[in-house]
Design an enzyme around this catalytic site. Structure first.
Site, short mmCIF file in Angstrom:
data_model
loop_
_atom_site.label_atom_id
_atom_site.label_comp_id
_atom_site.label_asym_id
_atom_site.label_seq_id
_atom_site.Cartn_x
_atom_site.Cartn_y
_atom_site.Cartn_z
N ARG A 102 0.94 -1.01 -0.06
CA ARG A 102 -0.15 -0.39 -0.04
C ARG A 102 1.11 0.83 0.21
O ARG A 102 2.08 1.83 1.05
CB ARG A 102 -0.62 0.26 1.11
CG ARG A 102 -1.75 1.40 1.07
CD ARG A 102 -3.14 1.14 2.75
NE ARG A 102 -1.98 2.54 3.40
CZ ARG A 102 -2.36 1.61 4.74
NH1 ARG A 102 -3.85 1.54 4.98
NH2 ARG A 102 -2.34 2.73 5.98
N CYS A 104 -0.03 5.60 0.73
CA CYS A 104 -1.20 6.52 1.24
C CYS A 104 -0.09 8.14 1.13
O CYS A 104 0.55 8.51 1.20
CB CYS A 104 -1.25 6.17 2.38
SG CYS A 104 -2.65 7.48 3.07
#
Length: 124
Positions: A102, A104
């Site tokens: 991930r 962000c």
């Protein structure tokens, strides 16, 4: 082989793009905002937007025949990283055994005044 994924249980594209594309065994999903697909509206509360984003992702996964454990990568765009802890609580509740890679990123703005948007890649 390329297949376009379209479901009425996730918000319709708000521009010239598809909700998602399956290519070979990989699902590439466009960024999902916290738009309620039934009303076309978005709540102003960050937590409610984040939950709706995850529900919209769930709808696309379901339509394409994938599950959350098939997601290998997400990219999250947020207008305020002060909401990072709240996001992690909601996001984490959707992944049981396998958590994807991930990124962000804080951004200046998102379409329709959204506070969070998540795109993903899933693979069988």
């Amino acid at each position: 082989m390329k297949k376009t994924i379209m479901t009425n249980t996730a918000p319709a594209a708000i521009g010239p793009y598809s909700q998602a594309i399956v290519s070979a065994l990989r699902l590439y999903a466009s960024g999902q905002l916290g738009i309620n697909p039934q009303t076309g509206e978005m709540n102003d509360d960050f937590a409610l937007q984040a939950k709706q984003v995850m529900e919209n992702i769930s709808a696309i996964l379901n339509e394409a025949g994938y599950v959350f454990e098939d997601i290998v990568k997400t990219t999250i765009f947020m207008t305020d990283l002060a909401n990072f802890t709240c996001l992690n609580e909601i996001y984490g509740s959707y992944f049981k055994s396998s958590k994807p890679a991930r990124s962000c990123i804080q951004v200046a703005g998102l379409p329709k005044g959204g506070k969070v948007e998540i795109e993903f890649i899933a693979e069988k």
